[in-house]
Design a protein around this motif. Structure first.
Motif, PDB file in Angstrom:
ATOM      1  N   TRP A 197       7.266  45.686 -17.297  1.00 56.51           N
ATOM      2  CA  TRP A 197       8.261  46.414 -16.440  1.00 56.51           C
ATOM      3  C   TRP A 197       8.360  48.109 -17.069  1.00 56.51           C
ATOM      4  O   TRP A 197       8.283  48.900 -16.259  1.00 56.51           O
ATOM      5  N   SER A 198       8.177  48.150 -18.317  1.00 57.72           N
ATOM      6  CA  SER A 198       8.063  49.360 -18.775  1.00 57.72           C
ATOM      7  C   SER A 198       6.894  50.389 -18.423  1.00 57.72           C
ATOM      8  O   SER A 198       7.286  51.288 -17.849  1.00 57.72           O
ATOM      9  N   LEU A 199       5.736  49.783 -18.425  1.00 51.11           N
ATOM     10  CA  LEU A 199       4.609  50.536 -18.052  1.00 51.11           C
ATOM     11  C   LEU A 199       4.522  50.691 -16.502  1.00 51.11           C
ATOM     12  O   LEU A 199       4.281  51.712 -16.194  1.00 51.11           O
ATOM     13  N   PHE A 200       5.034  49.650 -15.791  1.00 47.46           N
ATOM     14  CA  PHE A 200       5.176  49.736 -14.365  1.00 47.46           C
ATOM     15  C   PHE A 200       6.133  50.984 -14.041  1.00 47.46           C
ATOM     16  O   PHE A 200       5.578  51.949 -13.114  1.00 47.46           O
ATOM     17  N   VAL A 238      -4.128  46.505 -18.039  1.00 48.53           N
ATOM     18  CA  VAL A 238      -5.140  47.322 -18.716  1.00 48.53           C
ATOM     19  C   VAL A 238      -4.908  47.290 -20.378  1.00 48.53           C
ATOM     20  O   VAL A 238      -5.819  47.286 -20.916  1.00 48.53           O
ATOM     21  N   PHE A 239      -3.617  47.158 -20.618  1.00 45.30           N
ATOM     22  CA  PHE A 239      -3.366  47.393 -22.195  1.00 45.30           C
ATOM     23  C   PHE A 239      -3.226  46.104 -22.679  1.00 45.30           C
ATOM     24  O   PHE A 239      -3.774  45.374 -23.522  1.00 45.30           O
ATOM     25  N   ASP A 240      -1.914  45.199 -22.204  1.00 45.93           N
ATOM     26  CA  ASP A 240      -1.570  43.891 -22.728  1.00 45.93           C
ATOM     27  C   ASP A 240      -2.339  42.903 -22.581  1.00 45.93           C
ATOM     28  O   ASP A 240      -2.856  42.110 -23.501  1.00 45.93           O
ATOM     29  N   SER A 250      -0.478  50.479 -25.652  1.00 50.49           N
ATOM     30  CA  SER A 250       0.539  49.960 -24.967  1.00 50.49           C
ATOM     31  C   SER A 250       1.871  50.450 -25.668  1.00 50.49           C
ATOM     32  O   SER A 250       2.984  50.894 -25.067  1.00 50.49           O
ATOM     33  N   ILE A 251       1.974  50.414 -26.976  1.00 46.85           N
ATOM     34  CA  ILE A 251       3.104  50.960 -27.954  1.00 46.85           C
ATOM     35  C   ILE A 251       3.578  52.194 -27.548  1.00 46.85           C
ATOM     36  O   ILE A 251       4.719  52.713 -27.355  1.00 46.85           O
ATOM     37  N   TYR A 252       2.542  53.003 -27.713  1.00 49.06           N
ATOM     38  CA  TYR A 252       2.696  54.779 -27.366  1.00 49.06           C
ATOM     39  C   TYR A 252       3.215  54.763 -26.050  1.00 49.06           C
ATOM     40  O   TYR A 252       4.322  55.471 -25.728  1.00 49.06           O
ATOM     41  N   LEU A 253       2.628  54.063 -24.952  1.00 54.55           N
ATOM     42  CA  LEU A 253       3.149  54.418 -23.690  1.00 54.55           C
ATOM     43  C   LEU A 253       4.471  53.927 -23.335  1.00 54.55           C
ATOM     44  O   LEU A 253       5.285  54.391 -22.498  1.00 54.55           O
ATOM     45  N   ASN A 254       4.956  52.856 -24.045  1.00 53.53           N
ATOM     46  CA  ASN A 254       6.220  52.221 -24.050  1.00 53.53           C
ATOM     47  C   ASN A 254       7.144  52.976 -24.626  1.00 53.53           C
ATOM     48  O   ASN A 254       8.380  53.290 -23.946  1.00 53.53           O
ATOM     49  N   TRP A 255       6.960  53.378 -25.626  1.00 57.24           N
ATOM     50  CA  TRP A 255       7.669  54.342 -26.520  1.00 57.24           C
ATOM     51  C   TRP A 255       7.712  55.639 -25.482  1.00 57.24           C
ATOM     52  O   TRP A 255       9.230  56.212 -25.321  1.00 57.24           O
ATOM     53  N   GLN A 256       7.003  56.155 -24.898  1.00 51.43           N
ATOM     54  CA  GLN A 256       6.877  57.367 -24.089  1.00 51.43           C
ATOM     55  C   GLN A 256       7.940  57.320 -22.916  1.00 51.43           C
ATOM     56  O   GLN A 256       8.322  58.266 -22.550  1.00 51.43           O
TER      57      GLN A 256
END
Length: 177
Positions: A22-25, A44-46, A80-86
């Motif tokens: 959900w977060s990356l979407f 792509v990440f998880d 994944s962690i970086y993009l979710n954090w961002q």
């Protein structure tokens, strides 16, 4: 208990990957990425991290090194962690939301890794790729004799390393003759 633990593992893994998805979407949609493509950013990440974690497990049962898949797992997880954090930062939600958005990806991948690690370690041990444990040192020995314990562990590790090196060099010499 085993059934309950397996069920909990599946539920937590699905929830963690669902939150990350959900977060990356949502974050990808903020960049005007079309909905079908935004929906697969998490894959792509998880999902790729799960694939390389499984591949690393398969390498453990072979004579080959699994270092490549392990490094790729860390790179995908970091992405994944970086993009979710961002995602949390871009919304101005603060540190708490950053942790709440980024931690599930790490938890999901690490749960999968820990789940498969037991079988991987057993296979690696059978191939002689797991070193013997260092001598146990109790907490009171650490309190009263910390330097002696560090020296003991260092000497044991050094001696084992030298013995492993000598054995490996001997195997190489025998192959070349």
């Amino acid at each position: 208990m085993r059934w309950a633990a397996t069920s909990a593992w599946v539920v937590v893994l699905a929830a963690a990957l669902g939150i990350s998805w959900w977060s990356l979407f949502d974050y990808a949609r903020g960049f005007a990425i079309p909905t079908p493509l935004a929906a697969v950013v998490s894959l792509v990440f998880d999902a790729s991290a799960l694939i390389v974690a499984h591949l690393a497990h398969r390498y453990s049962t072979s004579p080959d090194s699994g270092a490549g898949p392990r490094l790729m797992l860390l790179a995908l997880l970091a992405g994944s962690i970086y993009l979710n954090w961002q995602h949390a930062v871009s919304k101005g939600y603060g540190v708490e939301a950053g942790i709440m958005f980024a931690a599930p990806a790490a938890i999901g991948i690490m749960l999968f890794e820990l789940h498969t690690a037991w079988r991987s370690r057993t296979a690696r041990r059978a191939r002689g790729r797991v070193v013997d444990p260092l001598p146990p040192v109790g907490r009171w020995r650490w309190v009263f004799h910390p330097w002696q314990n560090l020296a003991t562990i260092w000497l044991v590790a050094r001696a084992e390393g030298q013995a492993d090196r000598a054995a490996r060099l001997e195997r190489i010499r025998q192959r070349t003759w």
